[in-house]
Write an enzyme that holds these catalytic residues in place. Sequence first.
Site, PDB file in Angstrom:
ATOM      1  N   ASN A 162       0.805  -1.234   0.000  1.00  0.00           N
ATOM      2  CA  ASN A 162       0.000   0.000   0.000  1.00  0.00           C
ATOM      3  C   ASN A 162       0.835   1.279   0.000  1.00  0.00           C
ATOM      4  O   ASN A 162       0.408   2.291  -0.540  1.00  0.00           O
ATOM      5  CB  ASN A 162      -1.053  -0.023   1.114  1.00  0.00           C
ATOM      6  N   LYS A 185      12.185  -7.557   1.365  1.00  0.00           N
ATOM      7  CA  LYS A 185      11.254  -8.185   0.425  1.00  0.00           C
ATOM      8  C   LYS A 185       9.998  -7.338   0.304  1.00  0.00           C
ATOM      9  O   LYS A 185       9.175  -7.299   1.207  1.00  0.00           O
ATOM     10  CB  LYS A 185      10.867  -9.588   0.927  1.00  0.00           C
ATOM     11  N   ALA A 187       6.259  -6.359  -1.379  1.00  0.00           N
ATOM     12  CA  ALA A 187       5.122  -7.178  -1.801  1.00  0.00           C
ATOM     13  C   ALA A 187       5.224  -7.466  -3.299  1.00  0.00           C
ATOM     14  O   ALA A 187       5.667  -6.615  -4.078  1.00  0.00           O
ATOM     15  CB  ALA A 187       3.819  -6.440  -1.507  1.00  0.00           C
ATOM     16  N   GLU A 261       4.583  -3.812  12.466  1.00  0.00           N
ATOM     17  CA  GLU A 261       3.647  -2.725  12.149  1.00  0.00           C
ATOM     18  C   GLU A 261       2.465  -3.381  11.452  1.00  0.00           C
ATOM     19  O   GLU A 261       2.556  -3.736  10.277  1.00  0.00           O
ATOM     20  CB  GLU A 261       4.309  -1.690  11.230  1.00  0.00           C
ATOM     21  N   ARG A 289      -7.141   9.151   2.071  1.00  0.00           N
ATOM     22  CA  ARG A 289      -5.707   9.054   1.771  1.00  0.00           C
ATOM     23  C   ARG A 289      -5.437   7.630   1.302  1.00  0.00           C
ATOM     24  O   ARG A 289      -5.910   6.661   1.907  1.00  0.00           O
ATOM     25  CB  ARG A 289      -4.912   9.359   3.046  1.00  0.00           C
ATOM     26  N   CYS A 295      -3.222   1.670   6.760  1.00  0.00           N
ATOM     27  CA  CYS A 295      -3.419   1.113   8.110  1.00  0.00           C
ATOM     28  C   CYS A 295      -3.968   2.191   9.031  1.00  0.00           C
ATOM     29  O   CYS A 295      -4.621   1.905  10.019  1.00  0.00           O
ATOM     30  CB  CYS A 295      -2.096   0.583   8.642  1.00  0.00           C
ATOM     31  N   GLU A 392     -10.727  -4.371   9.120  1.00  0.00           N
ATOM     32  CA  GLU A 392     -10.152  -3.315   8.277  1.00  0.00           C
ATOM     33  C   GLU A 392     -10.885  -3.277   6.943  1.00  0.00           C
ATOM     34  O   GLU A 392     -10.985  -4.297   6.269  1.00  0.00           O
ATOM     35  CB  GLU A 392      -8.681  -3.660   7.985  1.00  0.00           C
TER      36      GLU A 392
END
Length: 489
Positions: A162, A185, A187, A261, A289, A295, A392
């Site tokens: 993201n 690494k 995504a 996180e 946003r 998150c 979420e």
Amino acid sequence: MNATASESGVVDAVGKDLFIGGKWRPAAEGKTLPVYDPSTEQVLCEVADASPADGMEALDAAVAAQAAWAQHPPRERGEIMRRSYEIIMSRVDDLALLMTLEMGKPLAESRGEVAYAAEFFRWFAEEAVRIDGGYAVAPNGKGRFLIHRQPVGPSLLITPWNFPMAMGTRKLGPAIAAGCTSVIKPAAQTPLSMLALVGILAEAGLPDGVVNVLTTSNSGGVMEPLIRDGRARKLSFTGSTGVGRKLLEQCAEKVVNTSMELGGNAPFIVFDDADLDAAIEGAMLAKLRNIGEACTAANRFYVQRGVVDEFARRLTERMAAQPIGRGTEDGVVIGPLIDNAAIEKVTTLVTDAAERGAKVLTGGAGVDAPGHFYRPTVLTNVPQDSRIAHEEIFGPVAPINVFDTEDEAVAKANDTEYGLVSYLYTSDLNRALRVSEALEAGMIGLNQGIVSNPAAPFGGVKHSGIGREGGTVGIDEFLETKYIAIGLT
Ligand code: NAP
């Protein structure tokens, strides 16, 4: 990457191979994986698809480079990052276009992320030379304590799609500053921003092996052996709580130091006494946003009874007016979601809320065209037991629920396993401080719809994570404290 503005130009300019030991090379088995543009569903390019053996080579390279990097003068570590910051900022437009192509967010937001990402390098360039220590007299007056801070060691860094660049620099900045080598690494859906970034670090003079990049379609299969190997002494992960839990279990075996996180479920509380103009502006920012794929996105709006109707009406007007389209088009605010699974998740949550009695004021549907688009949506009368209040959303949907008392607002806000950020709008200073202290979150947006800042400690409590990134404490995640007991005769 040079100053080319064309879409194919920015994609062509990025290395597509693995970056291991300072060299670009294809995956050992020659495999590649496709990177898609989520607004057209067309393939942008192919990048190397690392195998577990490639992963182990990347770890070998990080381990081999660790001792020398730990000895590298902190000032020079900082200067490499400072140069990287300058290079990134000189190429904001190209890097932003690349990010929009692979992730979908509008160009203006990508420019914002590129600058935000670069800022972590500038911040940690300054922190590299401020790693402190200590010298103290033991309580018995005889001995002395020397407190020395050393790099934690080779680190594994895993980042989500993201924020394809900022989530990387938020880890690489402190790791490089502290003297840690790493294997990073990104995504599989958004590897290009990271590949561009490592090219810039190399150009800025980062020694071979200090940062190694793996792109792979087999993230679990490639990373688990590296975690279980034991030579990497740190795992810093940004992503979903579910994957974070799994990685914590893997780290337990070799007691690997972790920073996590993870996911969020941010409440956005508006009291009757709030400045409603500011609350609407903050709500738009906190909700839209990154197309809601953050998150930190406001996931649940709790609005006091006296202003709930006006707040819902004004938010609906604003949300309904946001232009939807490809992120590269002028004026677009709502780009595509990352994939079909994201559309399905948002659709399921909205349907569940509607079935439980929520009213759809605007949106509530996708767009019948190529690309994964979902209309900005406002829901009212959303029951607290609906799935959307607990999961979420990761999309442009604003569920509104009413409250009467401060205690009720706090109880509803804290009714979640997550605790990343909470937003709070009030003009009463006493209430602002009381509620800020009562909210179970690592961060509070007080009369402000955005909290992210490289100079501030970012992170969550409860199932939202462990540790902090950014600020003066960000570098601590990559340092161990050694205590030397000195006997005086
Ligand atoms: P995700 O599915 O957990 O993936 C995050 C990263 O982990 C990706 O690089 C992914 O690679 C990798 N991964 C997945 N399974 C893995 C495994 N078994 N072993 C090792 N690595 C694995 O999360 P996401 O969908 O990309 O990102 C969205 C989530 O991130 C949301 O929950 C959001 O709240 C959270 N997030 C948190 C913060 C924060 O600072 N707290 C910031 C941004 C995002 P592949 O995708 O290639 O498999």
